[in-house]
Design a protein around this motif. Structure first.
Motif, PDB file in Angstrom:
ATOM      1  N   GLN A   1       0.668  -1.008  -0.054  1.00 55.68           N
ATOM      2  CA  GLN A   1      -0.060  -0.008  -0.018  1.00 55.68           C
ATOM      3  C   GLN A   1       0.846   1.275  -0.102  1.00 55.68           C
ATOM      4  O   GLN A   1       1.922   1.283   0.550  1.00 55.68           O
ATOM      5  N   PRO A   2       0.385   2.408  -0.583  1.00 54.29           N
ATOM      6  CA  PRO A   2       1.252   3.563  -0.463  1.00 54.29           C
ATOM      7  C   PRO A   2       1.599   3.958   0.831  1.00 54.29           C
ATOM      8  O   PRO A   2       0.855   3.785   1.906  1.00 54.29           O
ATOM      9  N   GLN A   3       2.783   4.212   0.846  1.00 56.37           N
ATOM     10  CA  GLN A   3       3.304   4.774   2.321  1.00 56.37           C
ATOM     11  C   GLN A   3       4.764   5.646   2.224  1.00 56.37           C
ATOM     12  O   GLN A   3       5.259   5.773   1.060  1.00 56.37           O
ATOM     13  N   SER A   4       5.088   6.227   3.467  1.00 59.03           N
ATOM     14  CA  SER A   4       6.173   7.262   3.409  1.00 59.03           C
ATOM     15  C   SER A   4       7.535   6.218   3.508  1.00 59.03           C
ATOM     16  O   SER A   4       7.479   5.221   3.909  1.00 59.03           O
ATOM     17  N   ILE A   5       8.613   6.846   3.076  1.00 56.36           N
ATOM     18  CA  ILE A   5       9.982   6.227   3.451  1.00 56.36           C
ATOM     19  C   ILE A   5       9.918   6.092   4.847  1.00 56.36           C
ATOM     20  O   ILE A   5      10.426   4.771   5.281  1.00 56.36           O
TER      21      ILE A   5
ATOM     22  N   GLY B   1      21.145   4.664  12.491  1.00 54.05           N
ATOM     23  CA  GLY B   1      22.186   4.199  11.589  1.00 54.05           C
ATOM     24  C   GLY B   1      21.570   3.726  10.255  1.00 54.05           C
ATOM     25  O   GLY B   1      22.386   2.969   9.675  1.00 54.05           O
ATOM     26  N   VAL B   2      20.580   4.426   9.899  1.00 53.34           N
ATOM     27  CA  VAL B   2      20.017   3.829   8.494  1.00 53.34           C
ATOM     28  C   VAL B   2      20.030   5.236   7.661  1.00 53.34           C
ATOM     29  O   VAL B   2      20.019   6.348   7.872  1.00 53.34           O
ATOM     30  N   ALA B   3      20.456   4.822   6.381  1.00 44.90           N
ATOM     31  CA  ALA B   3      20.557   5.895   5.276  1.00 44.90           C
ATOM     32  C   ALA B   3      19.805   5.206   4.085  1.00 44.90           C
ATOM     33  O   ALA B   3      19.606   4.069   3.888  1.00 44.90           O
ATOM     34  N   VAL B   4      19.000   6.208   3.610  1.00 46.95           N
ATOM     35  CA  VAL B   4      18.113   5.667   2.419  1.00 46.95           C
ATOM     36  C   VAL B   4      18.367   6.309   1.072  1.00 46.95           C
ATOM     37  O   VAL B   4      18.636   7.680   1.420  1.00 46.95           O
TER      38      VAL B   4
ATOM     39  N   VAL C   1      20.415  10.068  -2.328  1.00 49.05           N
ATOM     40  CA  VAL C   1      20.370   9.965  -0.619  1.00 49.05           C
ATOM     41  C   VAL C   1      19.098  10.934  -0.413  1.00 49.05           C
ATOM     42  O   VAL C   1      19.168  12.054  -0.842  1.00 49.05           O
ATOM     43  N   VAL C   2      18.481  10.438   0.510  1.00 51.37           N
ATOM     44  CA  VAL C   2      17.265  11.221   0.826  1.00 51.37           C
ATOM     45  C   VAL C   2      17.397  11.647   2.274  1.00 51.37           C
ATOM     46  O   VAL C   2      17.677  10.582   3.308  1.00 51.37           O
ATOM     47  N   PRO C   3      17.598  13.000   2.668  1.00 52.26           N
ATOM     48  CA  PRO C   3      17.750  13.424   4.011  1.00 52.26           C
ATOM     49  C   PRO C   3      16.836  13.185   4.878  1.00 52.26           C
ATOM     50  O   PRO C   3      15.429  12.959   4.710  1.00 52.26           O
ATOM     51  N   ARG C   4      17.079  12.622   6.157  1.00 53.66           N
ATOM     52  CA  ARG C   4      15.922  11.938   7.251  1.00 53.66           C
ATOM     53  C   ARG C   4      14.786  13.087   7.435  1.00 53.66           C
ATOM     54  O   ARG C   4      13.677  12.792   7.362  1.00 53.66           O
ATOM     55  N   SER C   5      15.093  14.288   7.296  1.00 53.41           N
ATOM     56  CA  SER C   5      14.036  15.392   7.213  1.00 53.41           C
ATOM     57  C   SER C   5      13.014  15.230   6.095  1.00 53.41           C
ATOM     58  O   SER C   5      11.860  15.820   6.129  1.00 53.41           O
TER      59      SER C   5
END
Length: 65
Positions: free
Chosen positions: A14-18, A31-34, A40-44
């Motif tokens: 289902q659609p969801q956010s990162i 300790g996770v990077a996406v 790279v997507v900043p946590r913000s």
């Protein structure tokens, strides 16, 4: 439903956010990077929705020697 690739594996969900996806799959975001589509997507910006066709790479830091 959306379909995207997560660390090389096709995922249908289902659609969801990162952020929602990381918490569902990894548990903790410590300790996770996406990266989405190689950027790279900043946590913000983890509130952003994952879109069908995205390539999502999630890396976790591991301590050891």
């Amino acid at each position: 439903m959306i379909t995207f690739h997560f660390n090389g594996e096709a995922v249908k969900t289902q659609p969801q956010s990162i952020e929602q996806f990381v918490h569902e799959r990894i548990g903790s975001d410590e300790g996770v990077a996406v990266a989405v589509d190689g950027a790279v997507v900043p946590r913000s910006q983890w509130g952003r929705e994952i879109e069908s066709g995205n390539v999502l790479d999630v890396l976790t830091a591991v301590q050891g020697g």
